[in-house]
Design a protein around this motif. Structure first.
Motif, PDB file in Angstrom:
ATOM      1  N   SER A 114      -7.537   0.632  -3.060  1.00  0.00           N
ATOM      2  CA  SER A 114      -6.742  -0.559  -2.749  1.00  0.00           C
ATOM      3  C   SER A 114      -5.918  -0.339  -1.486  1.00  0.00           C
ATOM      4  N   GLY A 115      -5.484   0.908  -1.251  1.00  0.00           N
ATOM      5  CA  GLY A 115      -4.763   1.218  -0.023  1.00  0.00           C
ATOM      6  C   GLY A 115      -5.633   1.035   1.207  1.00  0.00           C
ATOM      7  N   LEU A 116      -6.910   1.376   1.107  1.00  0.00           N
ATOM      8  CA  LEU A 116      -7.827   1.161   2.229  1.00  0.00           C
ATOM      9  C   LEU A 116      -7.995  -0.324   2.532  1.00  0.00           C
ATOM     10  N   VAL A 117      -8.090  -1.150   1.490  1.00  0.00           N
ATOM     11  CA  VAL A 117      -8.201  -2.597   1.684  1.00  0.00           C
ATOM     12  C   VAL A 117      -6.962  -3.138   2.397  1.00  0.00           C
ATOM     13  N   CYS A 118      -5.787  -2.690   1.976  1.00  0.00           N
ATOM     14  CA  CYS A 118      -4.538  -3.143   2.607  1.00  0.00           C
ATOM     15  C   CYS A 118      -4.468  -2.698   4.065  1.00  0.00           C
ATOM     16  N   ALA A 119      -4.991  -1.514   4.356  1.00  0.00           N
ATOM     17  CA  ALA A 119      -4.972  -1.035   5.741  1.00  0.00           C
ATOM     18  C   ALA A 119      -5.812  -1.931   6.645  1.00  0.00           C
ATOM     19  N   VAL A 120      -6.959  -2.378   6.154  1.00  0.00           N
ATOM     20  CA  VAL A 120      -7.801  -3.292   6.938  1.00  0.00           C
ATOM     21  C   VAL A 120      -7.088  -4.623   7.155  1.00  0.00           C
ATOM     22  N   LEU A 121      -6.446  -5.143   6.110  1.00  0.00           N
ATOM     23  CA  LEU A 121      -5.712  -6.401   6.227  1.00  0.00           C
ATOM     24  C   LEU A 121      -4.570  -6.269   7.233  1.00  0.00           C
ATOM     25  N   GLY A 125       7.173  -6.733  -0.696  1.00  0.00           N
ATOM     26  CA  GLY A 125       5.838  -6.148  -0.777  1.00  0.00           C
ATOM     27  C   GLY A 125       5.878  -4.728  -1.284  1.00  0.00           C
ATOM     28  N   SER A 126       6.913  -3.992  -0.885  1.00  0.00           N
ATOM     29  CA  SER A 126       7.086  -2.629  -1.384  1.00  0.00           C
ATOM     30  C   SER A 126       7.308  -2.625  -2.891  1.00  0.00           C
ATOM     31  N   ALA A 127       8.105  -3.586  -3.364  1.00  0.00           N
ATOM     32  CA  ALA A 127       8.364  -3.673  -4.802  1.00  0.00           C
ATOM     33  C   ALA A 127       7.082  -3.976  -5.568  1.00  0.00           C
ATOM     34  N   LEU A 128       6.293  -4.921  -5.041  1.00  0.00           N
ATOM     35  CA  LEU A 128       5.036  -5.253  -5.711  1.00  0.00           C
ATOM     36  C   LEU A 128       4.070  -4.074  -5.669  1.00  0.00           C
ATOM     37  N   GLY A 129       4.088  -3.333  -4.575  1.00  0.00           N
ATOM     38  CA  GLY A 129       3.241  -2.145  -4.486  1.00  0.00           C
ATOM     39  C   GLY A 129       3.669  -1.074  -5.474  1.00  0.00           C
ATOM     40  N   ALA A 178       0.822  -1.209   0.000  1.00  0.00           N
ATOM     41  CA  ALA A 178       0.000   0.000   0.000  1.00  0.00           C
ATOM     42  C   ALA A 178       0.857   1.260   0.000  1.00  0.00           C
ATOM     43  N   THR A 179       1.885   1.272   0.837  1.00  0.00           N
ATOM     44  CA  THR A 179       2.721   2.469   0.957  1.00  0.00           C
ATOM     45  C   THR A 179       3.338   2.851  -0.379  1.00  0.00           C
ATOM     46  N   PHE A 180       3.902   1.875  -1.066  1.00  0.00           N
ATOM     47  CA  PHE A 180       4.612   2.205  -2.305  1.00  0.00           C
ATOM     48  C   PHE A 180       3.676   2.340  -3.504  1.00  0.00           C
ATOM     49  N   ALA A 181       2.511   1.699  -3.448  1.00  0.00           N
ATOM     50  CA  ALA A 181       1.520   1.939  -4.493  1.00  0.00           C
ATOM     51  C   ALA A 181       0.999   3.371  -4.399  1.00  0.00           C
ATOM     52  N   LEU A 182       0.694   3.813  -3.179  1.00  0.00           N
ATOM     53  CA  LEU A 182       0.193   5.176  -2.977  1.00  0.00           C
ATOM     54  C   LEU A 182       1.264   6.212  -3.287  1.00  0.00           C
ATOM     55  N   LEU A 183       2.513   5.895  -2.968  1.00  0.00           N
ATOM     56  CA  LEU A 183       3.596   6.856  -3.190  1.00  0.00           C
ATOM     57  C   LEU A 183       3.930   7.013  -4.664  1.00  0.00           C
ATOM     58  N   TYR A 184       4.048   5.883  -5.382  1.00  0.00           N
ATOM     59  CA  TYR A 184       4.597   5.919  -6.740  1.00  0.00           C
ATOM     60  C   TYR A 184       3.558   5.826  -7.856  1.00  0.00           C
ATOM     61  N   CYS A 185       2.279   5.822  -7.522  1.00  0.00           N
ATOM     62  CA  CYS A 185       1.268   5.721  -8.577  1.00  0.00           C
ATOM     63  C   CYS A 185       1.289   6.915  -9.524  1.00  0.00           C
ATOM     64  N   LEU A 233       2.445   9.294   5.137  1.00  0.00           N
ATOM     65  CA  LEU A 233       3.210   8.084   4.813  1.00  0.00           C
ATOM     66  C   LEU A 233       4.421   7.906   5.725  1.00  0.00           C
ATOM     67  N   SER A 234       4.857   8.973   6.369  1.00  0.00           N
ATOM     68  CA  SER A 234       6.059   8.894   7.202  1.00  0.00           C
ATOM     69  C   SER A 234       5.886   7.939   8.373  1.00  0.00           C
ATOM     70  N   GLY A 235       4.650   7.610   8.717  1.00  0.00           N
ATOM     71  CA  GLY A 235       4.418   6.746   9.861  1.00  0.00           C
ATOM     72  C   GLY A 235       4.603   5.280   9.593  1.00  0.00           C
ATOM     73  N   LEU A 236       5.085   4.903   8.412  1.00  0.00           N
ATOM     74  CA  LEU A 236       5.198   3.467   8.176  1.00  0.00           C
ATOM     75  C   LEU A 236       6.613   2.952   7.928  1.00  0.00           C
TER      76      LEU A 236
END
Length: 427
Positions: free
Chosen positions: A207-214, A176-180, A55-62, A146-149
């Motif tokens: 998708s980031g919200l879904v990952c946060a719940v997981l 996971g970061s790479a896949l994100g 989630a972190t890297f998908a949100l950052l690099y999208c 994002l700094s909190g992760l």
């Protein structure tokens, strides 16, 4: 002991000892064990951290494949369009120094969970923002959330994992970061071709919200974490102590150089391939980022190899691969460009896996602060080099970009060779 702590794995005491304990004595079975690979706790933890990294890297690099789209839609240049990423990483670099301190007081999991939810919501809002400057403001705010992760996740792994499992766990998190990073770029790029960039950003945010719940449901609570009050003087003292160690200083600089070279190459590859003579579509350019999958295998394999052979003996090798990848992208053939991006990606994730785990092991206390300092330089490299690469692209084209990132990678290699003879840090 709380019910949440009781769900964690424990060391078992021999029956003869446990049965003869005097009243009031803490039994060995009440001692919370470190998490080791092969256990159910390890699988749960790495599922949560994998989702968080994704989630972190998908949100950052999208936004990275959308930079040419932003340039056309808002009538701006390549360097200005890169601010959609550079502002986020620049804010992230400085905010991470404070986020690690907050996690020392509030706990690792709460800070990481709040980070994921807030960042996903801001991405959805960015998809709805009509103005360019409004979008940049939301992306800058994402640097704060994002700094909190990243640094906190590194500290969690260092505290909760058995030393034998730290390298593998860090490799899985970076995987996971790479896949994100791949997923965020691919989703945004493909949906931009099919509909609009706003839909692409919105889907990445959801998708980031879904990952946060997981993440919330899977990550075990900290068992080896002791809350500490927020004391700025102690925080600054911890930073100063880490910066006094020459080994950590070299590793922090490595983060700046490696990430600066990596992000700059990815920022402007899209501009090159969308323009003549290639003229690829947004979907085809995004598909090239599938080579990000190589980063998953590289981070896990190189991290495990470093644990077996020693970080000093392994660290320089993936940096040599980065230089080889940069050289390949100098060619005009499309296959050479794609191969070069793939080789550089393998080298970067391998080197980052070794460096990040090395920081956690070399820092003997205040590991969250050590991790945050490494990531401060890491994301500062992304912000500074990523924007300067736009000027190199505007003035000298792709040869200028490769000359710049080649210099960064070569400097990183020289430092890695210096680290081979670095003496261990004394307790």
């Amino acid at each position: 002991m709380t019910s949440s702590a009781q769900s964690l794995p424990r060391r078992s005491a021999p029956p003869s000892v446990a049965g003869t304990m005097p009243a009031g004595t803490v039994a060995a079975e009440d001692v919370v064990a470190y998490i080791e690979h092969g256990t159910a706790a390890f699988h749960r933890t790495n599922l949560a951290l994998f989702a968080a990294g994704f989630a972190t890297f998908a949100l950052l690099y999208c936004v990275q494949p959308l930079m040419p789209v932003f340039a056309e839609a808002y009538g701006i240049g390549a360097a200005e369009s890169s601010l959609s990423l550079s502002l986020t990483t620049g804010t992230l670099a400085f905010a991470m120094l404070v986020a690690s301190a907050l996690s020392e007081a509030w706990g690792r999991k709460p800070v990481m969970l709040a980070s994921l939810f807030a960042s996903a919501v801001l991405t959805v809002l960015a998809a709805l923002m009509p103005s360019w400057h409004g979008l940049l403001l939301l992306r800058a705010l994402m640097g704060l959330t994002l700094s909190g992760l990243p640094a906190v996740a590194m500290a969690y792994v260092s505290e909760e994992m058995h030393p034998r499992s730290v390298g593998l766990a860090m490799g899985l998190f970076i995987g996971g970061s790479a896949l994100g990073g791949l997923g965020g770029r691919l989703i945004a790029g493909v949906l931009t071709d099919l509909a609009s960039w706003r839909l692409g950003l919105g889907v990445v945010g959801l998708s980031g919200l879904v990952c946060a719940v997981l993440f919330w449901r899977s990550l075990p609570p900290s068992a080896h974490f002791t809350p500490r009050p927020l004391r700025p003087r102690l925080l600054l003292a911890a930073f100063a102590d880490h910066l006094r160690d020459p080994g950590l200083r070299w590793l922090f600089l490595e983060g700046f150089l490696l990430m600066g070279a990596f992000v700059t190459l990815y920022n402007y590859t899209g501009f090159r391939l969308l323009a003549p003579p290639y003229g690829l579509s947004q979907t085809m350019v995004a598909a090239i980022f599938v080579v990000y999958l190589i980063g998953i295998g590289a981070s896990i394999w190189v991290g495990h190899l470093a644990g077996a052979l020693g970080r000093r003996r392994v660290f320089w090798a993936p940096i040599v691969l980065m230089l080889a990848g940069i050289a390949l992208t100098r060619g005009d053939a499309l296959w050479a460009i794609v191969a070069g991006v793939a080789v550089l990606t393998f080298g970067f994730f391998g080197a980052h896996s070794v460096a990040s785990s090395w920081v956690g092991r070399r820092a003997q206390h205040a590991r969250a602060q050590a991790s945050s300092l490494y990531l401060f330089f890491y994301y500062l490299g992304s912000s500074v080099a990523g924007s300067l690469g736009g000027l190199a692209w505007a003035d000298w084209g792709w040869p200028g970009v490769t000359l710049m990132i080649g210099a960064l990678a070569l400097t990183a290699l020289l430092i890695a060779l210096r680290l081979v003879v670095l003496p261990p840090r004394q307790a």
